[in-house]
Design an enzyme around this catalytic site. Structure first.
Site, short mmCIF file in Angstrom:
data_model
loop_
_atom_site.label_atom_id
_atom_site.label_comp_id
_atom_site.label_asym_id
_atom_site.label_seq_id
_atom_site.Cartn_x
_atom_site.Cartn_y
_atom_site.Cartn_z
N HIS A 83 0.82 -1.22 0.00
CA HIS A 83 0.00 0.00 0.00
C HIS A 83 0.86 1.27 0.00
O HIS A 83 0.74 2.08 -0.92
CB HIS A 83 -1.00 -0.04 1.15
CG HIS A 83 -1.65 1.28 1.45
ND1 HIS A 83 -2.47 1.92 0.55
CD2 HIS A 83 -1.56 2.09 2.53
CE1 HIS A 83 -2.87 3.07 1.08
NE2 HIS A 83 -2.34 3.20 2.27
N ASP A 108 -3.10 8.56 -1.13
CA ASP A 108 -3.47 7.51 -0.19
C ASP A 108 -4.94 7.13 -0.40
O ASP A 108 -5.30 5.96 -0.54
CB ASP A 108 -3.24 8.05 1.24
CG ASP A 108 -3.55 7.03 2.31
OD1 ASP A 108 -3.44 5.83 2.04
OD2 ASP A 108 -3.90 7.47 3.43
N GLU A 150 1.14 6.15 12.65
CA GLU A 150 -0.24 5.87 13.02
C GLU A 150 -0.45 4.41 13.43
O GLU A 150 -1.10 4.12 14.42
CB GLU A 150 -1.14 6.20 11.81
CG GLU A 150 -2.61 5.97 12.03
CD GLU A 150 -3.25 7.07 12.86
OE1 GLU A 150 -2.58 8.08 13.10
OE2 GLU A 150 -4.41 6.88 13.28
N ASP A 151 0.12 3.50 12.66
CA ASP A 151 -0.25 2.09 12.81
C ASP A 151 0.82 1.18 13.43
O ASP A 151 0.56 0.03 13.69
CB ASP A 151 -0.60 1.48 11.43
CG ASP A 151 -1.80 2.16 10.81
OD1 ASP A 151 -2.57 2.78 11.57
OD2 ASP A 151 -1.94 2.09 9.59
MN MN Z 1 -2.66 4.71 3.96
#
Ligand code: MN
Length: 752
Positions: A68, A161, A97-98
């Site tokens: 991604h 994105d 973020e992840d």
């Molecule tokens: Mn993304």
């Protein structure tokens, strides 16, 4: 990139590694010409960090997550035209973020410039927080805009994105698809439009349509496929003479026909009420010239002249965005001419520089920043400046702002001149008062009238492109509530609301004094507890409203008699409020939940819960329609169609209140729906229609209204049906009657 996820994913570890490396090399190839010394190491480092951080994560489709960010980086380079820095940020856009990676890690590895960009991306990454409250959603959108004004690259990466997520949306569940697609059409495609990224904007719009209204999308895509041969033949015939003449004149050029986006065909079908076969301008011809900067304008007009030697132009459809570019920087010459067989054809004339701006928008501006004294750049700058100004106003109500801002994004533009001849770009609906606010907010606030082309007009006068406007002002003037009814720009609206609030605050100050004196008299302190108690008692949403109510006299302090003071606390002593006190008059409109009227059964999700609901008046769904449930604040659950005009607003702003719904099979209940018919007026037409409905199909008709003018009639029929199938049968049957040209579902215009 797209094909990766459309096939079922099954790869072993070895194949996966190869695939990831292949994607990474493709990114390097795309960046080739921009890579300077040292860049390669940075890119490699970003790739490694991202790959490692995401190593245990997979996308919904089953593929490794790292694909991604790699895809996003390629979009950023290949489709938006940004460089190395942005690619690095795209690779890292999801790590903070992840994953475990922190902003400090990024700063240590890449420096503060990168950390700032990643921070921006992280801040706006949780806009699709389904559980968030409305105000938080709006606040997130405000954040997007704030970051945009800080560094536009953040928003460009964010768009990439979103584009990749939309391209791979098929692997998400239906509910997510609907929410993400709605949010895209609500926020991201207008934003792409405003930034001049036309290609991305239409792809986002098409993809949204694909998921929100799959049947419509498939129908148009299929129609385009079937008519392709015929279209190609026509385009070739149209192009041939122009091509020859351009060659004779030694132009370096490219000419081709391009099908219009599915979304824009759909819009035409809907607004003009026509079927696919009747939308005949399914394509535009595009001519792209290789022209030196100083000859651009001349060349474009020369080509225009050649085209109109062959085909007659429609004078009112000439658009000259070469002399005066659009607010988002778009430059081109558009004309619509009468082609062979009497069909209108739109022709777009651009140079390759203008074409790049049309495709890459903002990013292309940067590239051409040096050298050109471009009008469009300063316009984009002034838009960003204006945005920053609005956002910095702490009193702006974010939800309102979002709504107003969206209006600004969509409307067409007009060009207005000051008395000195300076040009301002305003939305098509702007009034003299909007213009005043556009010049300066103080001037807007003091505006009492205007002279348009030397003629005196009221504040509400709607401007036309080319008007020269002089604002008349007075120091005694003050903004008033009714101004809001005729301003249309976000700037004017937010300034007026701000002034009104200030005004209210000043008045409220008097009320505050009155209340505090009264409390003092009673021996009760003006503590938060006591003030809150009074807000509840008087049913005021805020302290400001309470003070204001007291000041203007519609909140009566005599009622304080009902309170006693115990330990500094106000205690209400009258238990029951009588129904005839004034409390229940002015404030009575506070809605109480009412029992649902036409409540019936539907199934939610996988379980078979049976729940009471109401049908939304704005789209009047019937069984068989694609629907979703929406939890309202006073009226329980409401069911809307996914193609309801309010759907995208509700899904985006109130995602947390949306529930998945499905119709139960039910043939006992009828629902009110309707059809709209257009046809030739002849004597027996009403009888024929009613025969079909009541006689043949035995349906229950509720109302029929027919308007007839110059031999054409338009009829609206309201009828009770059990489900969508029945409505479809009715439409088909009516359409087969002699002299009927259009039959479609009646959309009820009431707002929710
Ligand atoms: Mn993304």
């Amino acid at each position: 990139m797209q094909t990766l996820t459309t096939v079922a994913y099954n790869k072993n570890e070895e194949e996966e590694k190869k695939l990831i490396l292949r994607e990474y090399r493709a990114l390097l190839r795309a960046l080739k010409q921009r890579i300077k010394k040292g860049d390669k190491e940075l890119l490699r480092r970003a790739f490694e960090i991202a790959a490692d951080a995401h190593k245990d994560m997979r996308r919904k489709s089953g593929e490794p997550y790292i694909l991604h960010p790699l895809a996003v980086a390629r979009i950023v380079v290949e489709e938006i035209g940004l460089g190395v820095t942005s690619s690095i940020c795209a690779l890292l856009h999801d790590v903070v973020e992840d994953t475990e990676v922190t902003l400090e890690d990024i700063e240590r590895e890449f420096g503060s410039r990168y950390a700032k960009l990643i921070d921006g991306l992280t801040k706006i990454s949780n806009v699709v927080d389904l559980k968030a409250e409305t105000t938080i959603q709006a606040e997130n959108f405000r954040k997007i805009l704030l970051t945009l004004t800080e560094d536009p690259r953040v928003i460009l990466i964010k768009l990439a994105d979103r584009l990749h997520n939309m391209r791979t949306l098929s692997s998400m569940n239906r509910e997510k698809q609907l929410k993400i697609a709605s949010e895209t059409s609500y926020i991201y495609s207008p934003l792409a439009h405003r930034l001049g990224l036309y290609e991305i904007k239409s792809e986002l719009e098409d993809l949204s349509l694909k998921y929100t209204q799959a049947d419509v999308y498939t129908e148009i895509a299929q129609g385009l496929k079937e008519t392709k041969r015929e279209r190609t033949r026509y385009i070739n015939e149209f192009i041939r003479p122009i091509k020859e003449e351009l060659e004779r004149n030694e132009f370096e050029f490219e000419i081709y026909g391009r099908p219009k986006a599915i979304h824009s065909i759909y819009n035409k079908m809907r607004t003009k009420h026509v079927a696919f076969e009747e939308v005949y301008d399914l394509f535009a011809i595009r001519i792209i010239l290789n022209s030196s900067p100083e000859r651009e304008k001349e060349d474009c007009w020369k080509v225009y002249s050649i085209i109109t030697n062959f085909y007659r132009p429609s004078p009112e459809r000439l658009r000259d965005w070469v002399s005066v570019p659009k607010g988002n920087g778009y430059e081109a010459l558009h004309t619509t001419v009468m082609g062979p067989a009497g069909r209108w054809v739109e022709v777009q004339i651009r140079t390759s520089r203008m074409n790049e701006i049309a495709e890459k928008g903002l990013a292309a501006h940067w590239k051409y920043k040096e050298g050109a004294t471009s009008v469009q750049e300063s316009k984009l700058d002034s838009w960003l400046h204006h945005l920053r100004e609005m956002l910095s106003n702490p009193d702006t109500d974010t939800l309102d702002f979002l709504q107003d801002f969206k209006l600004d994004l969509f409307t067409e533009e007009i060009y207005i001149y000051t008395p000195k001849g300076d040009m301002r770009v305003l939305p098509k609906t702007a009034t003299a008062l909007d213009f005043a606010f556009d010049i300066h907010s103080e001037l807007g606030a003091r505006c009492i009238g205007a002279k348009v082309n030397h003629r005196l007009v009221p504040l509400s006068y709607q401007l036309k492109s080319g008007d020269q406007v002089e604002i008349i002002n007075s120091s005694k003037q003050k903004p008033s509530e009714d101004w809001l009814a005729f301003v249309t720009t976000a700037k004017a609206k937010s300034r007026i609301k701000y002034y009104l609030k200030e005004e209210k605050r000043k008045i409220a100050d008097d009320g505050k004094g009155m209340l505090h004196r009264k409390l003092d008299h009673m021996g009760a302190p003006a503590s938060p507890h006591n003030l809150n108690e009074l807000c509840l008692f008087y049913k005021k949403p805020s302290l400001l409203d309470l003070y204001y109510g007291i000041a203007v006299g519609n909140t009566d302090l005599k009622d304080l008699k009902e309170f006693t003071v115990q330990n500094d606390k106000l205690v209400h002593t009258v238990k029951e409020v009588k129904a005839d006190t004034h409390l229940l008059t002015a404030e009575e409109h506070v809605t109480k939940p009412k029992p649902a009227k036409n409540a019936e059964l539907i199934i939610f999700g996988e379980s078979s819960d049976k729940i009471l609901y109401k049908l939304a008046q704005c789209c009047q769904p019937i069984p068989g329609d694609d629907v979703f449930g929406f939890i309202t604040s006073g009226e329980g659950l409401k069911v809307h169609r996914t193609d309801c005009p309010n759907a995208s607003r509700l899904l985006t702003n109130f995602g947390h209140r949306v529930v998945k719904t499905k119709w139960a099979k039910n043939k006992e209940i009828s629902f009110l729906s309707g059809v709209r018919i257009i046809g030739m007026d002849d004597v027996g037409v009403i009888q024929k229609i009613t025969n079909v409905i009541s006689g043949e199909l035995k349906m229950n008709m509720r109302a029929l209204s027919i308007d007839s003018k110059d031999g054409i009639f338009e009829g609206n029929i309201k009828v009770y049906v059990h489900d969508r199938d029945e409505l479809d049968v009715l439409c088909q049957r009516l359409a087969s009657l002699d002299g009927i040209s259009t039959v479609e579902r009646l959309e009820i215009e009431d707002k929710e």
